[in-house]
Design an enzyme around this catalytic site. Structure first.
Site, PDB file in Angstrom:
ATOM      1  N   TYR A  32       6.246   2.365 -11.057  1.00 26.81           N
ATOM      2  CA  TYR A  32       5.811   2.897  -9.772  1.00 26.81           C
ATOM      3  C   TYR A  32       5.469   4.386  -9.796  1.00 26.81           C
ATOM      4  CZ  TYR A  32       7.619  -1.581  -8.279  1.00 26.81           C
ATOM      5  OH  TYR A  32       7.841  -2.914  -8.150  1.00 26.81           O
ATOM      6  N   ASN A  83       1.426  -0.814   2.365  1.00 22.68           N
ATOM      7  CA  ASN A  83       1.987  -1.288   1.107  1.00 22.68           C
ATOM      8  C   ASN A  83       3.173  -2.159   1.513  1.00 22.68           C
ATOM      9  OD1 ASN A  83       3.313  -1.786  -1.274  1.00 22.68           O
ATOM     10  ND2 ASN A  83       3.010   0.266  -2.094  1.00 22.68           N
ATOM     11  N   HIS A  89       4.440 -10.854  -1.065  1.00 20.03           N
ATOM     12  CA  HIS A  89       4.526 -12.158  -1.710  1.00 20.03           C
ATOM     13  C   HIS A  89       5.348 -13.169  -0.922  1.00 20.03           C
ATOM     14  CE1 HIS A  89       3.284  -9.299  -4.697  1.00 20.03           C
ATOM     15  NE2 HIS A  89       4.463  -8.713  -4.635  1.00 20.03           N
ATOM     16  N   ASP A  96       0.688 -12.442   9.536  1.00 17.88           N
ATOM     17  CA  ASP A  96       0.267 -12.868  10.866  1.00 17.88           C
ATOM     18  C   ASP A  96       0.195 -11.692  11.837  1.00 17.88           C
ATOM     19  OD1 ASP A  96       0.085 -15.452   9.941  1.00 17.88           O
ATOM     20  OD2 ASP A  96       1.866 -16.182  10.990  1.00 17.88           O
ATOM     21  N   HIS A 109      -1.183  -1.090  -3.357  1.00 19.96           N
ATOM     22  CA  HIS A 109      -0.030  -1.279  -4.243  1.00 19.96           C
ATOM     23  C   HIS A 109      -0.103  -0.228  -5.340  1.00 19.96           C
ATOM     24  CE1 HIS A 109       1.177  -5.125  -2.521  1.00 19.96           C
ATOM     25  NE2 HIS A 109      -0.113  -5.371  -2.417  1.00 19.96           N
ATOM     26  N   LEU A 110       1.018   0.375  -5.651  1.00 21.49           N
ATOM     27  CA  LEU A 110       1.066   1.380  -6.704  1.00 21.49           C
ATOM     28  C   LEU A 110       0.739   0.781  -8.067  1.00 21.49           C
ATOM     29  CD1 LEU A 110       4.289   3.066  -5.399  1.00 21.49           C
ATOM     30  CD2 LEU A 110       2.067   4.197  -5.560  1.00 21.49           C
TER      31      LEU A 110
END
Length: 156
Positions: A32, A83, A89, A96, A109-110
């Site tokens: 990260y 993020n 996932h 929604d 996303h990093l």
């Protein structure tokens, strides 16, 4: 009678970070990076300001808090950079909420989630995001805000 407060300049956009991102700089820096969340927030604020936006940066480890922020954005912001971290996932609820607010959304996303463990390859959020940026490290947030400014200009 006092004048009402003047809102800060710039088009308001929400920058929303999900679980464990408050540990950036400490948590798996080989994956990260070494930037802290405070570093990323500052990058977001300066990038946004340079593009006529005002970044409202938030982070939560709690799914409901993230969903409440997305719902609030419907009336308080013009777009969202998110993020969702691990909720990418697993959370149909975050997906929604993003779909329901009908704002431009840039998912960031990093790390490159497609070069990682198989369970990270699918993001529920990607299906409702206008754009997905992954693998660019902290710079991905600057790219996301630059693109969000472009989307907002296009939609004007």
């Amino acid at each position: 009678m006092p004048n009402p407060p003047v809102p800060p300049p710039g088009v308001p956009v929400l920058v929303l970070n999900g679980p464990s991102l408050g540990l950036l700089g400490l948590r798996e820096p080989e994956v990260y990076g070494k930037d802290t969340l405070a570093d990323i927030d500052e990058l977001c604020r300066s990038t946004a300001a340079a593009r006529g936006l005002r970044a409202d940066c938030r982070q939560s480890n709690h799914e409901g808090v993230l969903i409440d922020a997305v719902h609030e954005a419907r009336t308080a912001h013009r777009g969202i950079v998110i993020n969702p971290a691990g909720y990418s996932h697993t959370s149909v609820a975050v997906r929604d909420a993003l779909a329901a607010v009908e704002l431009p959304v840039v998912e960031v996303h990093l790390s490159n989630i497609h070069r990682r463990e198989p369970f990270r390859h699918h993001s529920h959020v990607s299906a409702v995001a206008d754009t997905v940026i992954c693998g660019a490290g902290a710079h991905g947030y600057a790219l996301a805000l630059t693109h969000l400014a472009h989307l907002l200009e296009e939609n004007r």
